[in-house]
Scaffold this active site. Structure first.
Site, PDB file in Angstrom:
ATOM      1  N   ASP A 263       0.866  -1.168   0.000  1.00 47.46           N
ATOM      2  CA  ASP A 263       0.000   0.000   0.000  1.00 47.46           C
ATOM      3  C   ASP A 263       0.914   1.233   0.000  1.00 47.46           C
ATOM      4  O   ASP A 263       2.128   1.144   0.189  1.00 47.46           O
ATOM      5  CB  ASP A 263      -0.974   0.008   1.184  1.00 47.46           C
ATOM      6  CG  ASP A 263      -2.168   0.944   0.921  1.00 47.46           C
ATOM      7  OD1 ASP A 263      -2.104   1.759  -0.026  1.00 47.46           O
ATOM      8  OD2 ASP A 263      -3.171   0.868   1.659  1.00 47.46           O
TER       9      ASP A 263
HETATM   10  C1  NOJ Z   1      -3.849   4.089   0.114  1.00 50.88           C
HETATM   11  C2  NOJ Z   1      -5.058   3.235   0.305  1.00 50.88           C
HETATM   12  O1  NOJ Z   1      -4.982   2.570   1.536  1.00 50.88           O
HETATM   13  C3  NOJ Z   1      -5.274   2.220  -0.790  1.00 50.88           C
HETATM   14  O2  NOJ Z   1      -6.507   1.604  -0.609  1.00 50.88           O
HETATM   15  C4  NOJ Z   1      -5.165   2.856  -2.140  1.00 50.88           C
HETATM   16  O3  NOJ Z   1      -5.395   1.908  -3.146  1.00 50.88           O
HETATM   17  C5  NOJ Z   1      -3.794   3.479  -2.275  1.00 50.88           C
HETATM   18  N1  NOJ Z   1      -3.628   4.500  -1.262  1.00 50.88           N
HETATM   19  C6  NOJ Z   1      -3.546   4.070  -3.653  1.00 50.88           C
HETATM   20  O4  NOJ Z   1      -4.265   5.225  -3.806  1.00 50.88           O
END
Ligand code: NOJ
Length: 733
Positions: A263
């Protein structure tokens, strides 16, 4: 491209080139189609990193994507295309209800349609992979990200996980109009303690396996191309550094052979957690754990080389990771066609087209949950109705994660009512935010600049409107930005100034119908005290206003059921239907016994449980019937129930099947959802619904952590809510 050729390509790549394949950056690294040197040097990168990078996120639009891809291909030593990834959650430009609302539809086919629409639109705009579905099991309404999930139940989430992956990817993600799915967040992110985002999770291995893992596994089995790690720790290990989780559980046990992506900045955060001394160690831990792509940090790009050259990290691990990234590109057909479906003409034709809007409206209508209706709904065309509240004209109704959609494209409630040709009274009453309040959304800031004096005038106008009407439809709720990432709340009631509006309106008009906009279950006690009807509409998406008007005026009956319990109060949270039996069970009746598992001040049960939801008609159930009262290993039996529409209007019922394992080698939940079917019934119509009960449905992790069904008595429940007492018994084994 044949596998052999991919492997040969890997063999030709330099160490730097391989490492750079694992970096994922966003638009800040590009100026048009050339490399933005400022951010590159600020990150300690060379331009080469970006020239050879493997994927990018959040860059959209056919024209931009094509230009960037062309420039990238021209500059790349091995002409390896970029993968364009983005968060396409409940829609790209045409937005469907938020995932929690989609859970309420109890209609995975319709969710699949939503994913198909999102894929078509996003693919036309050059996107190859979506960071969806999010399948984290959610039991804590304080957590802002509950809106991204389909709810509190492992089975429901699994069914949706499969449907959504199939919707995005189809049979082959290479095919036109399809995109790759990235299931997230692996694993247990929904267990964020105390509902505080990014907090750690404390889950026993059994809870993790029984409740949390099934939905990720369903997505993996459905062929999701990627898996994203989660921000939380599990068993005190950050997921992105969790070797057991990724190498054993995900790859060995679930058989996942796609790419794992961290993530956003999660590799760097291993250090913030205190599980790595520095970024170099964080990079080593993440690579060893099996995280292939580094989203938005410098860890891999800046430290893998040194780690490998110093023999602190085996280059084999890097090769495996790079191979998976190349395989991903191959599965998406990018070696043959790096632009895939990016096409300006297709964008014009598809984005927000009539067909997509129609589908979004159907989905929205099915997502609404009628919690209460004291002869208020449906509205009649000739009634004098005042539509009051901040959500009457509001267009911020597409959900916090619809970051690429334009709120202006959404249909407001007022527009929806007018589209039906109905003349009503409209008054705002108050804004969704209090005067002077600011809230930071996912990609923009919302501020209410109205003065307190003007707010008072507006409130007065609402009271006047309420006085003139037979009924008031009060459109209130949380602000769209009050759920989503980084939007945890400790108070889960509607905002204070909206409570005042409710009170003032209800003072002068007793026929109040609340249309509740929300991204999470709320404590609605205060609303229930004064409103004769409550309909939850979540964040309904682009066609929200049309869908709401059509349901309020009875063109379609509401048919949603709660995918997550609405707590009595925040003090009960986490509260969910499939809880364990305690040693001191409390049945809810008045008692003088202090020593029972209960609260002194609130009931144990939520105000509205999982699976609950009314229609404009009533349904009756026959007693649930089993085809046999015992079942041997390897056999199946059936449970049947007749459901009848007893009213005078058409309506849909979600027939739900629950099973309770009465005695286990470990404590078993009071009941668990094992099947459901949504049926539309004409007035007076009756249908028999039959569920097959298999041994697989009875399995769990036993005292020895073996996944199996234990012999003994099982109780089967079938009805329209998780609290149904319509039961029959059988023995297994
Ligand atoms: C953080 C988020 O937790 C995740 O769900 C998301 O896909 C990513 N950022 C990318 O934007």
């Amino acid at each position: 491209m044949e596998q052999q050729k991919i492997e040969a390509l890997l063999g030709e790549m330099s160490l730097d080139e391989k490492i750079n394949q694992l970096f994922q950056g966003n638009g800040m690294f590009y100026e048009g189609e050339s490399i933005a040197t400022g951010p590159v040097s600020a990150q300690g990168f060379t331009e080469q990193t970006i020239r050879e990078t493997g994927s990018v996120l959040s860059i959209i639009g056919a024209e931009t994507v094509k230009k960037l891809q062309k420039a990238h291909m021209e500059n790349h030593p091995h002409k390896i295309p970029l993968v364009f990834m983005a968060d396409i959650i409940n829609g790209y430009k045409t937005v469907f209800p938020i995932p929690l609302g989609q859970g309420a539809m109890f209609n995975p086919e319709m969710a699949k349609t939503g994913a198909e629409v999102a894929a078509k639109e996003a693919a036309a705009s050059g996107i190859h992979v979506t960071f969806a579905p999010m399948v984290d099991l959610v039991r804590d309404a304080r957590w802002g990200r509950v809106m991204e999930s389909t709810g509190e139940d492992a089975y429901l989430n699994s069914v949706y996980a499969k449907a959504l992956v199939e919707g995005y990817q189809g049979e082959d993600p290479k095919a036109p109009g399809k995109i790759g799915a990235c299931v997230k967040h692996f694993a247990g992110y929904g267990g964020a303690m105390a509902g505080r985002d990014y907090n750690n999770a404390e889950l026993s291995e059994r809870t993790l396996r029984d409740d949390y893992l099934p939905a990720y596994e369903a997505a993996v089995k459905a062929g999701a191309l990627l898996v994203m790690t989660s921000f939380n720790t599990l068993n005190h290990v950050p997921s992105t550094a969790n070797k057991w989780l990724m190498r054993q559980v995900l790859r060995e046990e679930m058989g996942f052979d796609g790419a794992v992506i961290s993530d956003w900045a999660a590799i760097e955060e291993i250090k913030n957690h205190g599980a790595a001394a520095d970024l170099k160690e964080a990079a080593k831990l993440a690579m060893e754990a099996g995280c292939d792509i580094d989203m938005m940090t410098t860890c891999y790009a800046n430290y893998l080389k040194e780690l490998i050259e110093n023999k602190e990290l085996d280059e084999k691990l890097l090769d495996e990771a790079v191979l998976r990234v190349l395989e991903l590109k191959n599965k998406l057909g990018l070696f043959e066609n790096p632009y895939k479906d990016a096409d300006e003409e297709a964008e014009k034709e598809l984005l927000l087209c009539k067909d997509h809007r129609k589908k979004a409206k159907e989905a929205a209508k099915e997502s609404f949950v009628l919690l209460r209706n004291k002869k208020m709904l449906p509205l009649k065309k000739d009634e004098k109705v005042a539509f009051i509240g901040p959500y009457v004209e509001e267009k911020s109704i597409i959900g916090a994660w619809s970051v690429f959609a334009d709120e202006a494209d959404a249909v407001s409630v007022k527009e929806g009512v007018k589209n039906l040709g109905i003349k009503a009274i409209f008054a705002k009453g108050c804004d969704s935010l209090a005067p002077g309040e600011t809230i930071h959304g996912m990609n923009k800031k919302y501020t209410n600049n109205r003065s307190k004096a003007d707010a008072e005038i507006m409130l007065g106008e609402a009271v006047d409107a309420a006085l003139k009407a037979d009924k008031v439809v009060l459109c209130i709720g949380e602000h769209m930005a009050q759920t989503g990432e980084g939007a945890s709340r400790a108070d889960i009631t509607i905002p204070k100034h909206q409570k005042r509006l409710l009170k003032e309106v209800a003072r002068v008009n007793k026929n109040v119908i609340v249309v509740l906009f929300t991204g999470r279950p709320l404590d609605v006690r205060k609303i229930k005290e004064v409103a004769k009807a409550i309909m939850v509409v979540w964040m309904p998406g682009t066609e929200g206003g049309n869908a709401i008007a059509e349901v309020l005026y009875g063109k379609t009956a509401p048919s949603g059921k709660l995918p997550m319990s609405f707590p009595y109060s925040v003090g009960q949270v986490p509260v969910f239907y499939d809880e364990f039996r305690t040693g001191r069970y409390y049945d809810g009746k008045p008692t003088e016994n202090r020593f029972l598992s209960k609260y002194l001040d609130v009931p144990n049960k939520p105000l509205y449980p999982f699976g609950y939801g009314l229609s404009y008609t009533e349904f009756s159930y026959s007693k649930v019937k089993l085809s046999a009262d015992c079942m041997k290993s390897g056999e199946e039996i059936t449970a049947s129930v007749k459901v009848k529409n007893e009213g005078r209007r058409e309506g849909a019922e979600v027939v739900q099947l629950y099973i309770c394992d009465e005695v286990g080698s470990v404590v078993r939940p009071v009941r668990e959802l094992k099947g459901f079917e949504k049926v539309w019934l004409a007035p007076g119509e009756e249908k028999e619904i039959t569920f097959t009960i298999t041994e697989e449905m009875l399995k769990f992790y036993d005292i020895n952590m073996e996944y199996k069904a234990e012999p003994g008595k099982f109780i089967v429940y079938a009805g329209g809510c998780s609290d149904t007492e319509n039961a029959a018994e059988f023995t297994f084994g």
